[in-house]
Design a protein around this motif. Structure first.
Motif, PDB file in Angstrom:
ATOM      1  N   LEU A  89     -22.813  11.227  -2.833  1.00 39.72           N
ATOM      2  CA  LEU A  89     -21.484  11.792  -3.063  1.00 39.72           C
ATOM      3  C   LEU A  89     -20.441  11.091  -2.199  1.00 39.72           C
ATOM      4  CD1 LEU A  89     -19.696  14.043  -4.327  1.00 39.72           C
ATOM      5  CD2 LEU A  89     -20.192  15.404  -2.295  1.00 39.72           C
ATOM      6  N   PHE A 133     -26.977  11.591  -9.236  1.00 34.75           N
ATOM      7  CA  PHE A 133     -28.398  11.822  -8.989  1.00 34.75           C
ATOM      8  C   PHE A 133     -29.233  10.601  -9.358  1.00 34.75           C
ATOM      9  CE2 PHE A 133     -28.727  16.271  -7.953  1.00 34.75           C
ATOM     10  CZ  PHE A 133     -27.568  16.825  -8.477  1.00 34.75           C
ATOM     11  N   LEU A 189     -31.471  22.572  -2.077  1.00 35.92           N
ATOM     12  CA  LEU A 189     -31.094  21.529  -1.124  1.00 35.92           C
ATOM     13  C   LEU A 189     -32.166  21.431  -0.047  1.00 35.92           C
ATOM     14  CD1 LEU A 189     -28.979  19.522  -0.007  1.00 35.92           C
ATOM     15  CD2 LEU A 189     -28.025  21.441   1.280  1.00 35.92           C
ATOM     16  N   TYR A 220     -32.576  16.859  -3.072  1.00 37.88           N
ATOM     17  CA  TYR A 220     -32.754  18.160  -3.695  1.00 37.88           C
ATOM     18  C   TYR A 220     -34.169  18.245  -4.231  1.00 37.88           C
ATOM     19  CZ  TYR A 220     -27.748  19.358  -3.710  1.00 37.88           C
ATOM     20  OH  TYR A 220     -26.465  19.695  -3.344  1.00 37.88           O
ATOM     21  N   GLU A 231     -18.706  19.286   0.872  1.00 39.72           N
ATOM     22  CA  GLU A 231     -19.453  18.228   0.228  1.00 39.72           C
ATOM     23  C   GLU A 231     -20.794  18.672  -0.298  1.00 39.72           C
ATOM     24  OE1 GLU A 231     -19.019  18.623   3.386  1.00 39.72           O
ATOM     25  OE2 GLU A 231     -21.006  18.617   4.285  1.00 39.72           O
ATOM     26  N   THR A 232     -21.196  19.874  -0.044  1.00 42.54           N
ATOM     27  CA  THR A 232     -22.519  20.318  -0.457  1.00 42.54           C
ATOM     28  C   THR A 232     -22.423  21.242  -1.661  1.00 42.54           C
ATOM     29  OG1 THR A 232     -23.369  20.137   1.778  1.00 42.54           O
ATOM     30  CG2 THR A 232     -24.616  21.500   0.249  1.00 42.54           C
ATOM     31  N   GLN A 233     -23.185  20.924  -2.688  1.00 39.65           N
ATOM     32  CA  GLN A 233     -23.228  21.764  -3.865  1.00 39.65           C
ATOM     33  C   GLN A 233     -24.485  22.630  -3.837  1.00 39.65           C
ATOM     34  OE1 GLN A 233     -22.607  19.798  -7.645  1.00 39.65           O
ATOM     35  NE2 GLN A 233     -21.091  18.389  -6.768  1.00 39.65           N
ATOM     36  N   TYR A 234     -24.293  23.889  -4.234  1.00 37.54           N
ATOM     37  CA  TYR A 234     -25.403  24.824  -4.343  1.00 37.54           C
ATOM     38  C   TYR A 234     -25.563  25.198  -5.815  1.00 37.54           C
ATOM     39  CZ  TYR A 234     -24.995  24.990   0.699  1.00 37.54           C
ATOM     40  OH  TYR A 234     -24.938  24.639   2.028  1.00 37.54           O
ATOM     41  N   PHE A 235     -26.787  25.201  -6.261  1.00 39.61           N
ATOM     42  CA  PHE A 235     -27.052  25.321  -7.674  1.00 39.61           C
ATOM     43  C   PHE A 235     -27.526  26.709  -8.080  1.00 39.61           C
ATOM     44  CE2 PHE A 235     -26.660  20.978  -9.192  1.00 39.61           C
ATOM     45  CZ  PHE A 235     -26.626  20.272  -8.015  1.00 39.61           C
ATOM     46  N   SER A 266     -33.053  13.649 -15.275  1.00 34.18           N
ATOM     47  CA  SER A 266     -32.197  14.082 -14.180  1.00 34.18           C
ATOM     48  C   SER A 266     -31.053  14.937 -14.708  1.00 34.18           C
ATOM     49  CB  SER A 266     -31.659  12.854 -13.449  1.00 34.18           C
ATOM     50  OG  SER A 266     -30.983  13.234 -12.278  1.00 34.18           O
ATOM     51  N   LEU A 267     -30.236  15.416 -13.807  1.00 35.35           N
ATOM     52  CA  LEU A 267     -29.096  16.236 -14.196  1.00 35.35           C
ATOM     53  C   LEU A 267     -27.945  15.349 -14.635  1.00 35.35           C
ATOM     54  CD1 LEU A 267     -30.787  18.088 -12.211  1.00 35.35           C
ATOM     55  CD2 LEU A 267     -28.630  19.253 -11.770  1.00 35.35           C
ATOM     56  N   GLU A 305     -24.765  12.703   6.552  1.00 33.25           N
ATOM     57  CA  GLU A 305     -23.441  12.114   6.497  1.00 33.25           C
ATOM     58  C   GLU A 305     -23.548  10.646   6.877  1.00 33.25           C
ATOM     59  OE1 GLU A 305     -22.706  16.419   7.881  1.00 33.25           O
ATOM     60  OE2 GLU A 305     -24.257  14.905   8.031  1.00 33.25           O
ATOM     61  N   PHE A 331     -28.038  13.282  -0.205  1.00 30.43           N
ATOM     62  CA  PHE A 331     -28.783  14.537  -0.276  1.00 30.43           C
ATOM     63  C   PHE A 331     -30.159  14.302  -0.899  1.00 30.43           C
ATOM     64  CE2 PHE A 331     -24.951  17.092   0.325  1.00 30.43           C
ATOM     65  CZ  PHE A 331     -23.956  16.267  -0.180  1.00 30.43           C
ATOM     66  N   PHE A 351     -35.001  14.943  -6.167  1.00 30.49           N
ATOM     67  CA  PHE A 351     -33.877  14.109  -6.578  1.00 30.49           C
ATOM     68  C   PHE A 351     -33.066  13.683  -5.359  1.00 30.49           C
ATOM     69  CE2 PHE A 351     -34.136  14.455 -11.118  1.00 30.49           C
ATOM     70  CZ  PHE A 351     -34.693  15.701 -11.373  1.00 30.49           C
ATOM     71  N   TYR A 369     -21.859  10.918   1.481  1.00 31.01           N
ATOM     72  CA  TYR A 369     -22.917  11.859   1.824  1.00 31.01           C
ATOM     73  C   TYR A 369     -24.133  11.599   0.938  1.00 31.01           C
ATOM     74  CZ  TYR A 369     -19.159  14.366   4.157  1.00 31.01           C
ATOM     75  OH  TYR A 369     -18.114  14.702   4.970  1.00 31.01           O
ATOM     76  N   ARG A 397     -29.521  16.894   4.000  1.00 30.57           N
ATOM     77  CA  ARG A 397     -28.337  16.086   3.720  1.00 30.57           C
ATOM     78  C   ARG A 397     -28.014  15.215   4.931  1.00 30.57           C
ATOM     79  NH1 ARG A 397     -23.390  20.504   3.913  1.00 30.57           N
ATOM     80  NH2 ARG A 397     -23.257  20.679   6.162  1.00 30.57           N
TER      81      ARG A 397
END
Lengths: 117, 113
Positions: B95, B103, B47, B37, A104-108, A43-44, B52, B35, B91, B33, B50
């Motif tokens: 959060l 993750f 993504l 991925y 709250e959302t991460q973009y990679f 995983s990351l 909430e 998610f 994954f 939150y 997601r």
């Protein structure tokens, strides 16, 4: 979603050299960027959090003098692997968080594959 | 520290079938939150969906939907009418406000033609 680029996509270097990886947010201002490391089939792992105009916050066990992070603008963060060694070979991924809206959302980014010989 | 558990390291399903990936997490907070991925062979993290925690309604995105069970701390992903392009590592991530994204270990999903 937001668009994030990384450069280079892959790099091979000799042991002892330094490598710089760039992470750019292309369509929004990123006050916060994150740097991750991913080993094969794992995983990351978060390495550090990069905040524009201030020092990065490193996770426990990550050497800040080895992995230099600079976030000089709202669209660019760089990770420099100094004096790279074979054990630094890995896949490095950055992500961004917007300065407003969906914080709250991460973009990679697409990641950078580093191989140290 | 929060933990995210994905108990299925690998799964495979025939094309066009439905598959459900499981995820559980541990937290004492009420607002957070979740998610999913996707990481295809290109290794680009994408993504998928997601959720909430304060929303009771399960999130849906086209063929992807979640079953969010807050009391059970469960957050499964259902992929309907699976396609070959769905083959990837998936994954689950968690959060909380002002915390880092955590993750799970991932589930490798293979869609069989």
């Amino acid at each position: 979603g937001a668009v994030v680029s990384q450069h280079p996509s892959w790099v091979i270097c000799k042991s002892g050299t330094s490598v710089k990886i760039e992470c750019r947010s292309l369509d929004f201002q990123a006050t916060t960027m994150f740097w991750y490391r991913q080993f094969p089939k794992q995983s990351l792992m978060l390495m550090a959090t990069s905040n524009e105009g201030s020092k990065a916050t490193y996770e426990q066990g990550v050497e800040k003098d080895k992995f230099l992070i600079n976030h000089a603008s709202l669209t660019l963060s760089t990770l420099t692997v100094t004096s790279a060694h074979p054990e630094d070979s890995s896949f490095y991924i950055c992500s961004t968080m917007t300065s407003g809206g969906a914080w709250e959302t991460q973009y990679f980014g697409p990641g950078t594959r580093l191989l140290v010989l | 520290a929060q933990t995210v558990t994905q108990s299925q390291p690998e799964m495979s399903v025939q094309e066009a079938e439905t598959v459900t990936l499981s995820c559980t997490y541990d937290t004492s907070e009420s607002n957070y939150y979740l998610f999913w991925y996707k990481q295809p062979p290109s290794r680009q993290m994408i993504l998928v969906i997601r959720q909430e925690a304060y929303k009771q309604q399960n999130a849906t995105e086209n063929r992807f939907s979640v079953n969010f069970q807050k009391a059970a701390k469960s957050f499964s992903l259902k992929i309907s009418d699976s396609q070959l392009g769905d083959t990837a590592m998936y994954f689950c991530a968690f959060l909380e406000a002002d915390e880092k994204l955590t993750f799970g270990t991932g589930t490798r999903l293979t869609i069989i033609p």
